[in-house]
Design an enzyme around this catalytic site. Sequence first.
Site, short mmCIF file in Angstrom:
data_model
loop_
_atom_site.label_atom_id
_atom_site.label_comp_id
_atom_site.label_asym_id
_atom_site.label_seq_id
_atom_site.Cartn_x
_atom_site.Cartn_y
_atom_site.Cartn_z
N SER A 51 0.84 -1.21 0.00
CA SER A 51 0.00 0.00 0.00
C SER A 51 0.87 1.24 0.00
O SER A 51 0.85 2.04 0.95
CB SER A 51 -0.90 -0.02 1.22
N SER A 75 1.00 4.19 -1.38
CA SER A 75 0.56 5.57 -1.21
C SER A 75 0.14 5.83 0.24
O SER A 75 0.44 6.89 0.80
CB SER A 75 -0.57 5.92 -2.18
N ASP A 76 -0.52 4.86 0.87
CA ASP A 76 -0.85 5.01 2.30
C ASP A 76 0.42 5.09 3.14
O ASP A 76 0.51 5.89 4.09
CB ASP A 76 -1.67 3.82 2.77
N ASP A 77 1.39 4.25 2.81
CA ASP A 77 2.63 4.23 3.60
C ASP A 77 3.36 5.57 3.51
O ASP A 77 3.80 6.12 4.52
CB ASP A 77 3.56 3.12 3.08
N GLY A 93 1.52 8.23 5.40
CA GLY A 93 1.71 8.02 6.84
C GLY A 93 3.08 8.50 7.30
O GLY A 93 3.21 9.15 8.34
#
Lengths: 399, 399
Positions: free
Chosen positions: B171, B173-175, B178
């Site tokens: 993931s 883009s989430d990582d 974050g």
Amino acid sequence: MTHAPNLPLAGLKIVELGHYIAAPFATRLLADLGAEVVKVEPPGGDPVRGWGSSVEGNAVWFSVHGRNKLSVTLDLKKPEDRDRLVALLKRADALVENFRAGYLERIGLGPDVLHQANPRLVIGRISGYGQEGPYRDKPAFGAIGEAMGGLRHLTANPGQTEYPPPRCGVSISDDLAGMYCAMAVVSACWQVKGDPQAKGRVVDVDLVSSVFSLMEGMLPEYGLFGWVRQPQGAAIKTAAPTNTYPCADGKWLCIAGNSDLIFKRLMAAIGRPEMAGDPRFANNAGRCDNVAELDAAIADWTRTKPAAEAETILEAAEVPCSRLFDMADCATDPHFRDRGWVMEVQDPLLGQVLHPAAPFRFDGVAPRDMVRWTGPAAGAHNEMVFAAAARGESRPLTP
Amino acid sequence: MTHAPNLPLAGLKIVELGHYIAAPFATRLLADLGAEVVKVEPPGGDPVRGWGSSVEGNAVWFSVHGRNKLSVTLDLKKPEDRDRLVALLKRADALVENFRAGYLERIGLGPDVLHQANPRLVIGRISGYGQEGPYRDKPAFGAIGEAMGGLRHLTANPGQTEYPPPRCGVSISDDLAGMYCAMAVVSACWQVKGDPQAKGRVVDVDLVSSVFSLMEGMLPEYGLFGWVRQPQGAAIKTAAPTNTYPCADGKWLCIAGNSDLIFKRLMAAIGRPEMAGDPRFANNAGRCDNVAELDAAIADWTRTKPAAEAETILEAAEVPCSRLFDMADCATDPHFRDRGWVMEVQDPLLGQVLHPAAPFRFDGVAPRDMVRWTGPAAGAHNEMVFAAAARGESRPLTP
């Protein structure tokens, strides 16, 4: 050059002993956040200045990669220049470096020596494999972090096709390590700030484990069950139809049509409403079992349209999708422009250039105000910075 | 559970209103760095607890994803639970959330309200497209950041093959969002720390521009010259031979043999010394012009050996190379074990599990000591945390 936006790291002083990507990216993020960053380069400049295109010898990428930094040049082979570096570090809060593991020690500037000069200095170090361990001295060539950290295995089609798994397309392992180093260095600065007893820390970040940190639950699953996650290409095995489809203009369209309602809207939009009513496709399990037939029907439709047109039709039908943006798509997209993700900036060395926004935004600060100045020429700030260090000047410097 | 390692963010207090990946990953990094993180979950728990494999209902990934956090449950539809949340935020330094843009405002807990309760609170927000702008309310499905941010276009083979460009496999883009949120929140906490006049900041991070931030010099090059970077697959056009080659066991080997000396060693090691002497291949330019012939010769050799064996032979010849590590390779590699990148950890809910190290290391702190405890059950710390908040207790809490 006279902006004074309310940036969070205003007043924090960083020295960068960086080259290429990882450390300079870490400090560019810290500079975007408002820190004073003095980039120390060899007399010929960071070799990254020779990468990619240039205008009259000025590297285009460096306009972004070096923005908001001060540049000084030092020859660390000369004792008087090492002394100049130590003078810079005496007035700094942190150092960020990405020499090969052990190099600073070899030139007599290891953490022990630097902490004698400035006990509160935070020292952020980035290397291929870390400062210790059996692979410490292996050369860390570009893709190693991506390959060893487990990412390259996943960015692939299942099985061995005639096409090898593609590279990520950007220097992802350097970027991740730079981001972790920036985060850890600010954290250590938070610890030191306001505590007169606090000592500076040494932070050790490496490319391989930075990539490995993104492997989600794969390590505990391997440990408990022996499972080894395999690549799934563009599809998601457990949700159908979700895939990336070829379009008439040679581009691709990513479509996530896997909920029951979205699936019906998708099949109606592509002129195959009868498939939406087929009981074999009534739920996700059935769609996963018959995914090849669905993917073929969707691709038959996408192949007849340019990607942007197919995207417009599906968006109107409220089907989540996105073409794969290339740089022209990004640079001209209305949301990118509205948000300031793409900005026109005047660069004294290049003329008008496009800059990406800092990847974080703070209340009361416009994206444009986070680009205080563009990447300077190597050594542009020698005089100002060395004079301030010689005076023991502790106020942050701006050009 | 009684470790007290010298971690940089010890004493910093974070509340997480997160679900799935981006915000929980941000706070896991902050928790690894030593912060107190109170994860606020709905009564049924963060839905990410239902992802992937589990043991007796306990998600395996959550052992890592929730480690070093305290978990409390609140139903934000109930006024008394919203009051409980505000009490938690009064004793906190920062909030990290990843609801859809505008959701906090809709439930009466926008930044203005929260800053009335705690003027020094840093509020980190993660969304798909940012808190403002034309796409703000579009659903942010998983791959959107990867596709719109420009990465997916590059993680591809040139041209339109029968295989679509693969997903990144994690993931990403989430990582990235974050990580940027964690970095920006700590920076804002650094600003607030020690300044009695300082106000908390609102930090706005999104998935798309987090990915876009990795696009190196591509945006200024597009702006100046109209160039649009195209995918290059596994090869590097300007350096040959550099590619990923198929091996006898179905695995791949990445080889970077593009300097003149390494090229000669490579060709000798694969039993083709006559090619090393061929004047057409004497320099990089000639090798790039004739790369298909070189790649074919190298692949003819790699196809005869398992990847690990081919790697051993080339490493002995000092040719930079790496097989594409899968999770079994990572988990059993001696350097990963020696560095503590892979650790055996006792989880009260799962038994013995493997955990990855925190992606940064600090002097005097062993990787093992950065895993203070494993991901807890939802609501495991309700009693302790709510009692402390009701008392106005400001000391950081540990289970």
